[in-house]
Design a protein around this motif. Structure first.
Motif, PDB file in Angstrom:
ATOM      1  N   ALA A  45       0.826  -1.213   0.000  1.00  0.00           N
ATOM      2  CA  ALA A  45       0.000   0.000   0.000  1.00  0.00           C
ATOM      3  C   ALA A  45       0.857   1.258   0.000  1.00  0.00           C
ATOM      4  O   ALA A  45       0.560   2.225  -0.708  1.00  0.00           O
ATOM      5  N   ARG A  46       1.945   1.268   0.782  1.00  0.00           N
ATOM      6  CA  ARG A  46       2.843   2.428   0.812  1.00  0.00           C
ATOM      7  C   ARG A  46       3.514   2.629  -0.541  1.00  0.00           C
ATOM      8  O   ARG A  46       3.643   3.772  -1.020  1.00  0.00           O
ATOM      9  N   ALA A  47       3.943   1.544  -1.183  1.00  0.00           N
ATOM     10  CA  ALA A  47       4.576   1.650  -2.501  1.00  0.00           C
ATOM     11  C   ALA A  47       3.575   2.168  -3.531  1.00  0.00           C
ATOM     12  O   ALA A  47       3.911   3.010  -4.375  1.00  0.00           O
ATOM     13  N   HIS A  48       2.347   1.680  -3.456  1.00  0.00           N
ATOM     14  CA  HIS A  48       1.306   2.141  -4.388  1.00  0.00           C
ATOM     15  C   HIS A  48       1.018   3.622  -4.184  1.00  0.00           C
ATOM     16  O   HIS A  48       0.906   4.389  -5.148  1.00  0.00           O
ATOM     17  N   LYS A  49       0.896   4.047  -2.928  1.00  0.00           N
ATOM     18  CA  LYS A  49       0.626   5.453  -2.634  1.00  0.00           C
ATOM     19  C   LYS A  49       1.763   6.331  -3.161  1.00  0.00           C
ATOM     20  O   LYS A  49       1.526   7.386  -3.749  1.00  0.00           O
ATOM     21  N   ALA A  56       0.766  12.066  -9.525  1.00  0.00           N
ATOM     22  CA  ALA A  56       0.070  13.344  -9.305  1.00  0.00           C
ATOM     23  C   ALA A  56       1.015  14.514  -9.526  1.00  0.00           C
ATOM     24  O   ALA A  56       0.641  15.527 -10.126  1.00  0.00           O
ATOM     25  N   GLU A  57       2.256  14.376  -9.055  1.00  0.00           N
ATOM     26  CA  GLU A  57       3.238  15.451  -9.258  1.00  0.00           C
ATOM     27  C   GLU A  57       3.564  15.616 -10.735  1.00  0.00           C
ATOM     28  O   GLU A  57       3.701  16.742 -11.225  1.00  0.00           O
ATOM     29  N   LYS A  58       3.683  14.505 -11.457  1.00  0.00           N
ATOM     30  CA  LYS A  58       3.939  14.586 -12.900  1.00  0.00           C
ATOM     31  C   LYS A  58       2.761  15.217 -13.633  1.00  0.00           C
ATOM     32  O   LYS A  58       2.930  15.835 -14.679  1.00  0.00           O
ATOM     33  N   ALA A  59       1.557  15.044 -13.082  1.00  0.00           N
ATOM     34  CA  ALA A  59       0.366  15.637 -13.683  1.00  0.00           C
ATOM     35  C   ALA A  59       0.257  17.131 -13.380  1.00  0.00           C
ATOM     36  O   ALA A  59      -0.653  17.792 -13.863  1.00  0.00           O
ATOM     37  N   GLY A  60       1.169  17.649 -12.573  1.00  0.00           N
ATOM     38  CA  GLY A  60       1.198  19.088 -12.314  1.00  0.00           C
ATOM     39  C   GLY A  60       0.833  19.509 -10.907  1.00  0.00           C
ATOM     40  O   GLY A  60       0.878  20.693 -10.587  1.00  0.00           O
ATOM     41  N   TRP A  61       0.458  18.581 -10.046  1.00  0.00           N
ATOM     42  CA  TRP A  61       0.139  18.940  -8.669  1.00  0.00           C
ATOM     43  C   TRP A  61       1.427  19.140  -7.884  1.00  0.00           C
ATOM     44  O   TRP A  61       2.345  18.348  -7.978  1.00  0.00           O
ATOM     45  N   SER A  62       1.480  20.198  -7.090  1.00  0.00           N
ATOM     46  CA  SER A  62       2.654  20.422  -6.242  1.00  0.00           C
ATOM     47  C   SER A  62       2.452  19.691  -4.918  1.00  0.00           C
ATOM     48  O   SER A  62       1.318  19.369  -4.540  1.00  0.00           O
ATOM     49  N   LYS A  73       2.151  13.232   2.670  1.00  0.00           N
ATOM     50  CA  LYS A  73       3.238  12.849   1.773  1.00  0.00           C
ATOM     51  C   LYS A  73       3.680  11.426   2.119  1.00  0.00           C
ATOM     52  O   LYS A  73       3.820  11.084   3.295  1.00  0.00           O
ATOM     53  N   PRO A  74       3.910  10.581   1.111  1.00  0.00           N
ATOM     54  CA  PRO A  74       4.336   9.205   1.393  1.00  0.00           C
ATOM     55  C   PRO A  74       5.667   9.174   2.141  1.00  0.00           C
ATOM     56  O   PRO A  74       6.524  10.045   1.948  1.00  0.00           O
ATOM     57  N   THR A  75       5.800   8.178   2.992  1.00  0.00           N
ATOM     58  CA  THR A  75       7.046   8.031   3.756  1.00  0.00           C
ATOM     59  C   THR A  75       8.091   7.257   2.970  1.00  0.00           C
ATOM     60  O   THR A  75       9.248   7.247   3.347  1.00  0.00           O
ATOM     61  N   THR A  76       7.666   6.601   1.884  1.00  0.00           N
ATOM     62  CA  THR A  76       8.604   5.879   1.039  1.00  0.00           C
ATOM     63  C   THR A  76       8.574   6.497  -0.348  1.00  0.00           C
ATOM     64  O   THR A  76       7.613   7.151  -0.739  1.00  0.00           O
ATOM     65  N   ARG A  77       9.638   6.258  -1.098  1.00  0.00           N
ATOM     66  CA  ARG A  77       9.706   6.759  -2.461  1.00  0.00           C
ATOM     67  C   ARG A  77       9.016   5.794  -3.403  1.00  0.00           C
ATOM     68  O   ARG A  77       8.913   4.610  -3.134  1.00  0.00           O
ATOM     69  N   ALA A  78       8.624   6.315  -4.531  1.00  0.00           N
ATOM     70  CA  ALA A  78       8.002   5.476  -5.549  1.00  0.00           C
ATOM     71  C   ALA A  78       9.034   4.488  -6.073  1.00  0.00           C
ATOM     72  O   ALA A  78      10.220   4.813  -6.181  1.00  0.00           O
ATOM     73  N   PRO A  79       8.604   3.279  -6.382  1.00  0.00           N
ATOM     74  CA  PRO A  79       9.551   2.312  -6.928  1.00  0.00           C
ATOM     75  C   PRO A  79      10.018   2.755  -8.307  1.00  0.00           C
ATOM     76  O   PRO A  79       9.333   3.502  -8.997  1.00  0.00           O
TER      77      PRO A  79
END
Length: 120
Positions: A45-49, A56-62, A73-79
């Protein structure tokens, strides 16, 4: 009571006591399995989030906008591939090119014969 009867009675008592203890061990093993399964589900779930946050950031959301909407903000980085050292080097002003190695700098003087003054 014979010796064999006494031994059988002691064994019966021991088995009765052990049965109660074994039941708790079985229950503990089940709880351990459930805990591991929940931890694995939480990691997924954390990886998915994190992946969706990056999307979302790539879509333009800050980050500030997402937090303002109530998202944490997620506590882990995206894979995937991490953001490179190249960006970090550019932001610190470090050069992206490496200095030539001593061997590379010696290549300019290699295979040249020294000139000597003619003998008199």
């Amino acid at each position: 009571m014979t010796n064999e009867e006494e031994l059988a009675a002691v064994q019966a008592k021991a088995e009765a006591l052990l049965a109660g203890r074994l039941a708790v061990v079985d229950e503990l093993a089940g709880a351990e399995h459930a805990d591991r399964a929940a931890e694995q589900a939480a990691q997924r779930a954390r990886a998915h989030k994190a992946a969706v946050w990056a999307k979302a950031e790539k879509a333009g959301w800050s980050e500030a906008e997402l937090v303002q909407m109530g998202f944490k903000k997620p506590t882990t980085r995206a894979p995937g591939r991490p953001r490179g050292k190249k960006k970090a080097a550019e932001s610190t002003g470090a050069s992206a090119t490496r200095a030539p190695s001593p061997r590379q700098s010696d290549d300019t003087t290699e295979n040249k014969t020294p000139t000597t003054a003619p003998s008199e």
